[in-house]
Design an enzyme around this catalytic site. Structure first.
Site, mmCIF file in Angstrom:
data_model
loop_
_atom_site.group_PDB
_atom_site.id
_atom_site.type_symbol
_atom_site.label_atom_id
_atom_site.label_comp_id
_atom_site.label_asym_id
_atom_site.label_seq_id
_atom_site.Cartn_x
_atom_site.Cartn_y
_atom_site.Cartn_z
ATOM 1 N NE ARG A 276 34.060 34.601 43.282
ATOM 2 C CZ ARG A 276 34.955 35.555 43.103
ATOM 3 N NH1 ARG A 276 35.948 35.698 43.954
ATOM 4 N NH2 ARG A 276 34.879 36.356 42.063
ATOM 5 C CG MET B 103 37.760 36.210 37.502
ATOM 6 S SD MET B 103 38.432 36.841 35.980
ATOM 7 C CE MET B 103 38.427 38.591 36.331
ATOM 8 C CB CYS B 104 41.338 36.120 43.024
ATOM 9 S SG CYS B 104 42.228 35.736 41.518
ATOM 10 C CB THR B 105 38.103 34.803 47.400
ATOM 11 O OG1 THR B 105 37.108 34.739 46.371
ATOM 12 C CG2 THR B 105 37.456 35.345 48.670
#
Length: 313
Positions: A204, A1-3
């Site tokens: 990711r 959840m987010c990068t």
């Protein structure tokens, strides 16, 4: 959840991008917070109080805190989710406190560079109050116009700092040390595995690192910004994908910054457009301003669309 992805080894402009992945919309708002704004770190008696030294353009989450932004000195800061089981904040010890929801804002208000922020890292104690009924684990990425970078993680009751130009990618859990150990099993980081294609945090992280490694030198600032937005799209999660892992969610928005030229970028995944705010144009503005970044008609320079407002958090 987010990068988060930071491109700091090109000769044109230092650029950064991040995405916000969540199970539901975080209802983002975009704010300009001028220098001279008085702030408080929490609502309790130990709260640190400060006056912003720098103006900033920031994105808020649920009207409760700042999760992303760029200040007028060229410092960028980003809060990304880190699983609560991986996070332990310091116990009360007499230091003034800043809540994790305002940690990004405190850093942007107070410091001009990564080195300044890291030198002061233990001045305040970061706390973790309940956030919409949740205990929110976060870690912080910082970068500046010189190309310097840092990742800050609250682990075992202290702030673990990874400081150096080499720390260009951050995702979610596990901790950065474990992410780097896993990345080193892949090409071109010492291992032989090809880049993975899943949407988990570890995959990711590897994929962002892999494609960042191969970005060609940009011809101009347009290409320098486009490069990081292309990479963040590569690790974003489309609506409707089957989230079988239970902890991977769709991407709601992507933000970015040109730290060299002081431009903040934003794009909702519900719109094909990207718009931007020119911080230099706000140099003489002494009032808080805001706009709705989810308006699908926003495209191009939206600096003039920021309207006077009262800060809600």
């Amino acid at each position: 959840m987010c990068t988060r992805i930071f491109w700091n080894d090109n000769a044109v402009a230092k650029t950064v991008s991040r995405c916000m992945d969540w199970s539901e919309s975080d209802e983002p708002e975009l704010w300009f917070v001028p220098s001279g704004t008085d702030r408080g770190g929490t609502d309790d008696t130990t709260s640190h109080r400060w006056t912003s030294r720098y103006g900033s353009v920031v994105t808020s989450m649920w009207g409760m805190g700042t999760v992303d932004g760029l200040n007028t000195a060229g410092l960028g800061a980003h809060a990304l989710y880190l699983d609560p089981e991986d996070v332990t904040f310091a116990e009360p010890d007499g230091r003034p406190t800043v809540s994790n929801a305002l940690w990004v804002q405190y850093l942007l208000d107070s410091y001009a560079s990564v080195a300044e922020a890291i030198a002061d890292i233990d001045t305040v104690r970061i706390t973790s109050p309940m956030f919409r009924g949740l205990q929110m684990g976060i870690h912080i990425a910082l970068e500046d116009a010189s190309g310097d970078s840092a990742i800050i993680e609250p682990i075992d009751g202290r702030l673990v700092v990874h400081h150096g130009r080499e720390f260009t990618v951050m995702a979610n859990s596990p901790s950065l040390d474990e992410q780097i150990t896993n990345r080193d099993r892949y090409r071109p980081f010492g291992g032989e595995l090809p880049p993975p294609g899943d949407i988990t945090s570890v995959d990711r992280f590897v994929r962002a690192s892999y494609f960042l490694h191969y970005l060609p030198e940009p011809a101009d600032t347009v290409e320098a910004v486009a490069g990081v937005f292309q990479l963040i799209a590569n690790v974003s999660v489309p609506y409707g994908a089957p989230y079988s892992t239970g902890d991977v969610y769709p991407t709601w928005w992507r933000a970015g910054a040109d730290l060299t030229n002081l431009v903040y970028y934003f794009g909702s995944t519900r719109s094909p457009n990207i718009f931007w705010i020119e911080l230099d144009e706000l140099a003489d503005v002494g009032e808080v301003r805001r706009l709705d970044p989810r308006d699908p008609s926003r495209v191009g320079d939206q600096t003039a669309e920021l309207a006077p407002a009262t800060l809600s958090y």
